[in-house]
Scaffold this active site. Structure first.
Site, short mmCIF file in Angstrom:
data_model
loop_
_atom_site.label_atom_id
_atom_site.label_comp_id
_atom_site.label_asym_id
_atom_site.label_seq_id
_atom_site.Cartn_x
_atom_site.Cartn_y
_atom_site.Cartn_z
N GLY A 23 14.54 -12.25 -27.64
CA GLY A 23 13.26 -12.29 -27.34
C GLY A 23 11.96 -11.39 -27.61
N GLU A 24 12.82 -9.75 -26.86
CA GLU A 24 11.91 -9.10 -27.26
C GLU A 24 11.51 -8.31 -28.22
OE1 GLU A 24 13.92 -4.73 -27.06
OE2 GLU A 24 14.59 -6.12 -25.52
N GLU A 89 26.07 -16.58 -26.75
CA GLU A 89 25.82 -17.35 -28.08
C GLU A 89 26.19 -17.40 -29.25
OE1 GLU A 89 21.04 -18.24 -25.80
OE2 GLU A 89 21.58 -17.18 -28.22
#
Length: 841
Positions: A23-24, A89
């Site tokens: 995300g970052e 994931e």
């Protein structure tokens, strides 16, 4: 043709794509743009910040979402490997990719595959904190696995242009999804690699105008391949047009119709009208410069066709793509098309897969047919059309029929494709053969419902027959419900008709070649052998046509288009065997006196000079006539008692028609159109089975007698611009076949500005729409109330509104008018429960 063998049991996925990302690094940049690009193309995509509910345990939901996704996009960025969650994931994604064959695409953003594979550079720095962890080994293997998959590097694709890069990713996913879904439908075999080759050469990310060619023999799958590409990539263009059968349409109708189609399709404008080929060229050149278009020109065989439709690349907006299919490579070369794809015939494995789907409705056949299937496929020589036809023919047949078919195939030379197709024709019953010959020779591109009516008129069980032909892949029914077939099938059909007397057209059972028909008619050399004639627009004098068919005593189907000039009434003649007659602009004032009409089932004479069916008021009865269309003719009166079994009567546009006699019960009449006639009184009391009634523009109509019994089955009515009504339509929709179900009825009416019956009345225009549910098992009489009251409410407005509000099973009423209307509506509002009332002043 199409995609390789699909599993007999397909997993159903909740999501098309799962995006794994840090995300970052990319949430608000690359991943956000990618997600919205996928979403815009209808690709169902899982992205954690879009799908996770705050109160759910993320790990469980994400694991389920990974398992429920068909594709994975792994966005590998500098800090991806620093997140234990991203790595978990990735472990699950690689596991699914290996065990359940889901597809994963690694995307390298600001990192290189070698850095991911060896955990070096920026990836190594991010992964360093996990080296000593218990799960470090699993995560390391997952990174290696991801790096070894086929994917893309941003910096090495489109010179780092992110928008084009994302477009390429979405295109690839779209392509895979398209063939995955196609394999479920069982429609395509061996197509995926072929389509990818075409799509790759189109390079839709570049802003040039590109033309490519697809060439190959007839029946080899050119059109199927072009259609698959078109369906796949058309979403990327601002306008699109798939122009089928250029060769055939250009010969039949000229190039104007094709130019019209391109312009209407690409510009989405039905009002465009091309007046000449030169005008068409100018319009294409002028209008298509502003819209990035995808155009397929299918089955081109002449350079002039390309000159008219796509002469220069400068006609089109940059980014446009034109795909041309042809059997003749020289046409492409002459037009300067440099990228030409050969359509390779199916491999043995692909051919067997396609054959199995048509012969057994699955990929894997019954074992006892293995050897026989291989033999049939061998004779088909990789030609998809032949494989489909033979497979459909043998579906559900016994071993004996299979062996017999193979014996016949053994006797046919390898280069005689049409002979192989004929095996399917030979397997038809006699009536089905006749239906097939009529469909191919007489009914090409006809709507299925029209074809059924015509064939039924000739004494066939058309619906069953057409179904059999479709099952055997001899014909297809298009999305527009029109009958079509491959040109090999058409060629085979004409070979069957002509083979006994190849040089004597007068002895053929069907005639549709204009020059042959005109020669026979002029020479009066017709014979009893001819059963059907389809004569396109001809300049032949109608006297010559009448005299020319005198020897065709067994003629049962005659379709003629010629001018409507007045001729010698003495020359009139029609053979008594005739069952179907369509003669637009019929030039005579009545039917021939000698014509018995005992077999007549369908009569169509649009725009004819006919003023009466029989000369001198003679009343011959048409005992078998079911369909009568004399629209836009000069008919003055019509007596329904001479057509006791008539189901459809179309007298639209008969401006001289003043009276319709209905002296006996018309129990079969289902459709009646008097639109534009001068009929003043209409008694529907003897039409208890009437379903459709059209009376628009009957300005002389003063009275309709319509008892309840005659309206029970009415589903559609039009009374606009008659009975002092500006607009009145009734439309009943059957929601279910169940007797206990309800029909939904919508009635819309708009009154004229000034009522001619009450000229001094100052009420303004008003209208209403009401929707009610009518129980199938009973008759509420709602339509009867509306008809009985009539649209003129000038003298008793309140009673009219009360009648509307009292309709049984009413769901919704919309009334529009003045403030006076509103007051009346509100006084009646208590009548409604779930209904609504609205009014405007």
């Amino acid at each position: 043709m199409a995609s390789s063998s699909a599993s007999s049991i397909q997993k159903i996925f909740k999501y098309d794509v799962f995006i794994s990302f840090r995300g970052e690094d990319t949430r608000k940049t690359f991943v956000d743009h990618l997600y919205h690009a996928l979403h815009q193309k209808g690709i169902i995509t899982y992205k954690d910040d879009e799908k996770i509910e705050k109160w759910e345990r993320i790990s469980e939901q994400v694991i389920r979402s990974i398992e429920d996704s068909r594709f994975y996009i792994i966005v590998l960025s500098k800090n991806y490997a620093s997140s234990s969650w991203c790595l978990e994931e990735l472990v699950k994604i690689i596991e699914c990719q290996k065990t359940t064959k889901q597809i994963a695409y690694p995307i390298f953003i600001d990192v290189e595959p070698t850095e991911v594979r060896h955990q070096s550079g920026a990836v190594g720095e991010a992964f360093a904190k996990h080296v000593e962890k218990e799960d470090g080994g699993r995560w390391r293997d997952a990174l290696k696995g991801a790096a070894s998959l086929a994917g893309w590097e941003l910096k090495n694709t489109f010179e780092g242009h992110e928008a084009k890069f994302i477009q390429k990713i979405v295109q690839e996913v779209s392509l895979k999804l398209h063939f995955f879904n196609s394999s479920i439908d069982g429609k395509l075999v061996g197509m995926e690699s072929r389509v990818k080759n075409i799509v790759s050469s189109l390079e839709s990310g570049y802003d040039d105008v590109r033309m490519i060619g697809i060439k190959g023999m007839g029946g080899g799958g050119k059109t199927t391949l072009a259609r698959a590409v078109f369906d796949l990539i058309s979403i990327w263009f601002e306008g699109k047009s798939f122009v089928e059968n250029v060769r055939e349409v250009s010969k039949r109708s000229g190039m104007k119709d094709l130019q019209n189609q391109v312009l209407k399709d690409v510009l989405a404008d039905e009002n465009i009208d091309v007046t000449s080929v030169s005008d068409g060229k100018n319009k294409i050149k002028r209008n298509l410069l502003d819209r990035k278009a995808l155009i397929v020109l299918d089955d081109v065989d002449d350079i002039n066709q390309l000159e008219a439709l796509a002469s220069e690349r400068t006609w089109f907006k940059p980014g446009s793509r034109i795909i041309i299919t042809t059997r003749d490579q020289q046409v492409l070369v002459a037009h300067g098309v440099s990228i030409i794809h050969d359509v390779n015939l199916l491999s043995d494995e692909e051919a067997l897969c396609l054959f199995n789907r048509y012969a057994f409705k699955k990929d894997i056949p019954n074992q006892r047919f293995d050897e026989l299937s291989s033999k049939v496929v061998h004779y088909a020589a990789g030609l998809p059309l032949t494989i489909k036809v033979l497979g459909s023919h043998l579906c559900g047949r016994s071993d004996h029929v299979w062996k017999s078919a193979i014996e016949k195939l053994n006797t046919i030379p390898e280069d005689q494709t049409l002979k192989r197709l004929e095996i399917s024709y030979n397997g038809l019953e006699d009536d089905q053969k006749e239906i097939f010959l009529d469909v191919v020779c007489m009914l090409k591109n006809k709507k299925k419902c029209e074809a059924i009516r015509i064939l039924d008129s000739c004494g066939y069980y058309a619906e069953i027959g057409l179904s059999v032909l479709e099952q055997k892949s001899l014909i297809t029914v298009s999305h527009f419900d029109r009958l079509s077939f491959h040109d090999h099938i058409e060629e085979m059909c004409w070979n069957i008709i002509r083979r006994l007397h190849p040089n004597e057209p007068s002895r053929h059972s069907r005639l549709s070649i204009k020059e042959e028909i005109e020669y026979i008619l002029v020479k009066e050399s017709g014979t009893k052998a001819t059963r059907s004639i389809k004569l396109g627009y001809s300049n032949l004098n109608s006297d010559i046509i009448m005299n020319g068919i005198r020897k065709m005593e067994e003629l049962r189907l005659l379709n003629v288009k010629c001018d409507g000039t007045e001729v010698d009434e003495v020359s009139k003649y029609l053979p008594d065997a005739l069952q179907f007659l369509c003669w637009s602009k019929y030039p005579f004032r009545s039917l021939p006196e000698t014509f018995q009409a005992n077999n007549f089932v369908n009569l169509e004479m649009h725009g004819s000079n006919i003023t009466e069916l029989w000369e001198g008021g003679e009343r011959k009865v048409f005992n078998k006539l079911k369909f009568l269309d004399l629209s836009y003719s000069k008919l003055r009166t019509f007596d329904l008692s001479v057509t006791p079994h008539l189901e459809l009567l179309n007298l639209t546009g008969c401006e001289d028609l003043v009276e319709l006699f209905m002296l006996t019960e018309c129990l079969s009449l289902k459709g009646l159109s008097l639109t534009g006639s001068k009929v003043s009184n209409l008694n529907l009391g003897l039409t208890s089975h009437l379903e459709r009634l059209y009376l628009q523009d009957c300005s002389h109509l003063k009275e309709i007698h319509a008892p309840v019994e005659c309206l029970k089955k009415l589903v559609r009515t039009g009374l606009s611009r008659c009975l002092n009504v500006s607009y009145l339509e009734v439309d009943k929709t059957h929601e279910s076949a169940s007797l206990n179900s309800k029909d939904t009825v919508k009635v819309s009416l708009c009154c004229v500005d000034v009522c001619p019956l009450h000229a001094r009345n100052d009420l303004p225009e008003f209208g209403f729409t009401c929707i009610y549910d009518e129980p199938r098992s009973s008759w509420s009489g709602n339509l009867d109330k509306l008809f009985r009251f009539g649209p003129c409410v000038c003298e008793n407005l309140e009673y009219f509104l009360a009648t509307i509000c009292d309709l049984q099973d009413l769901r919704k009423v919309t009334l529009e008018g003045t403030l006076g209307f509103v007051e009346v509506e509100k006084s009646r509002e208590a009548i409604f429960e779930q209904s609504t009332i609205s009014a405007s002043s």
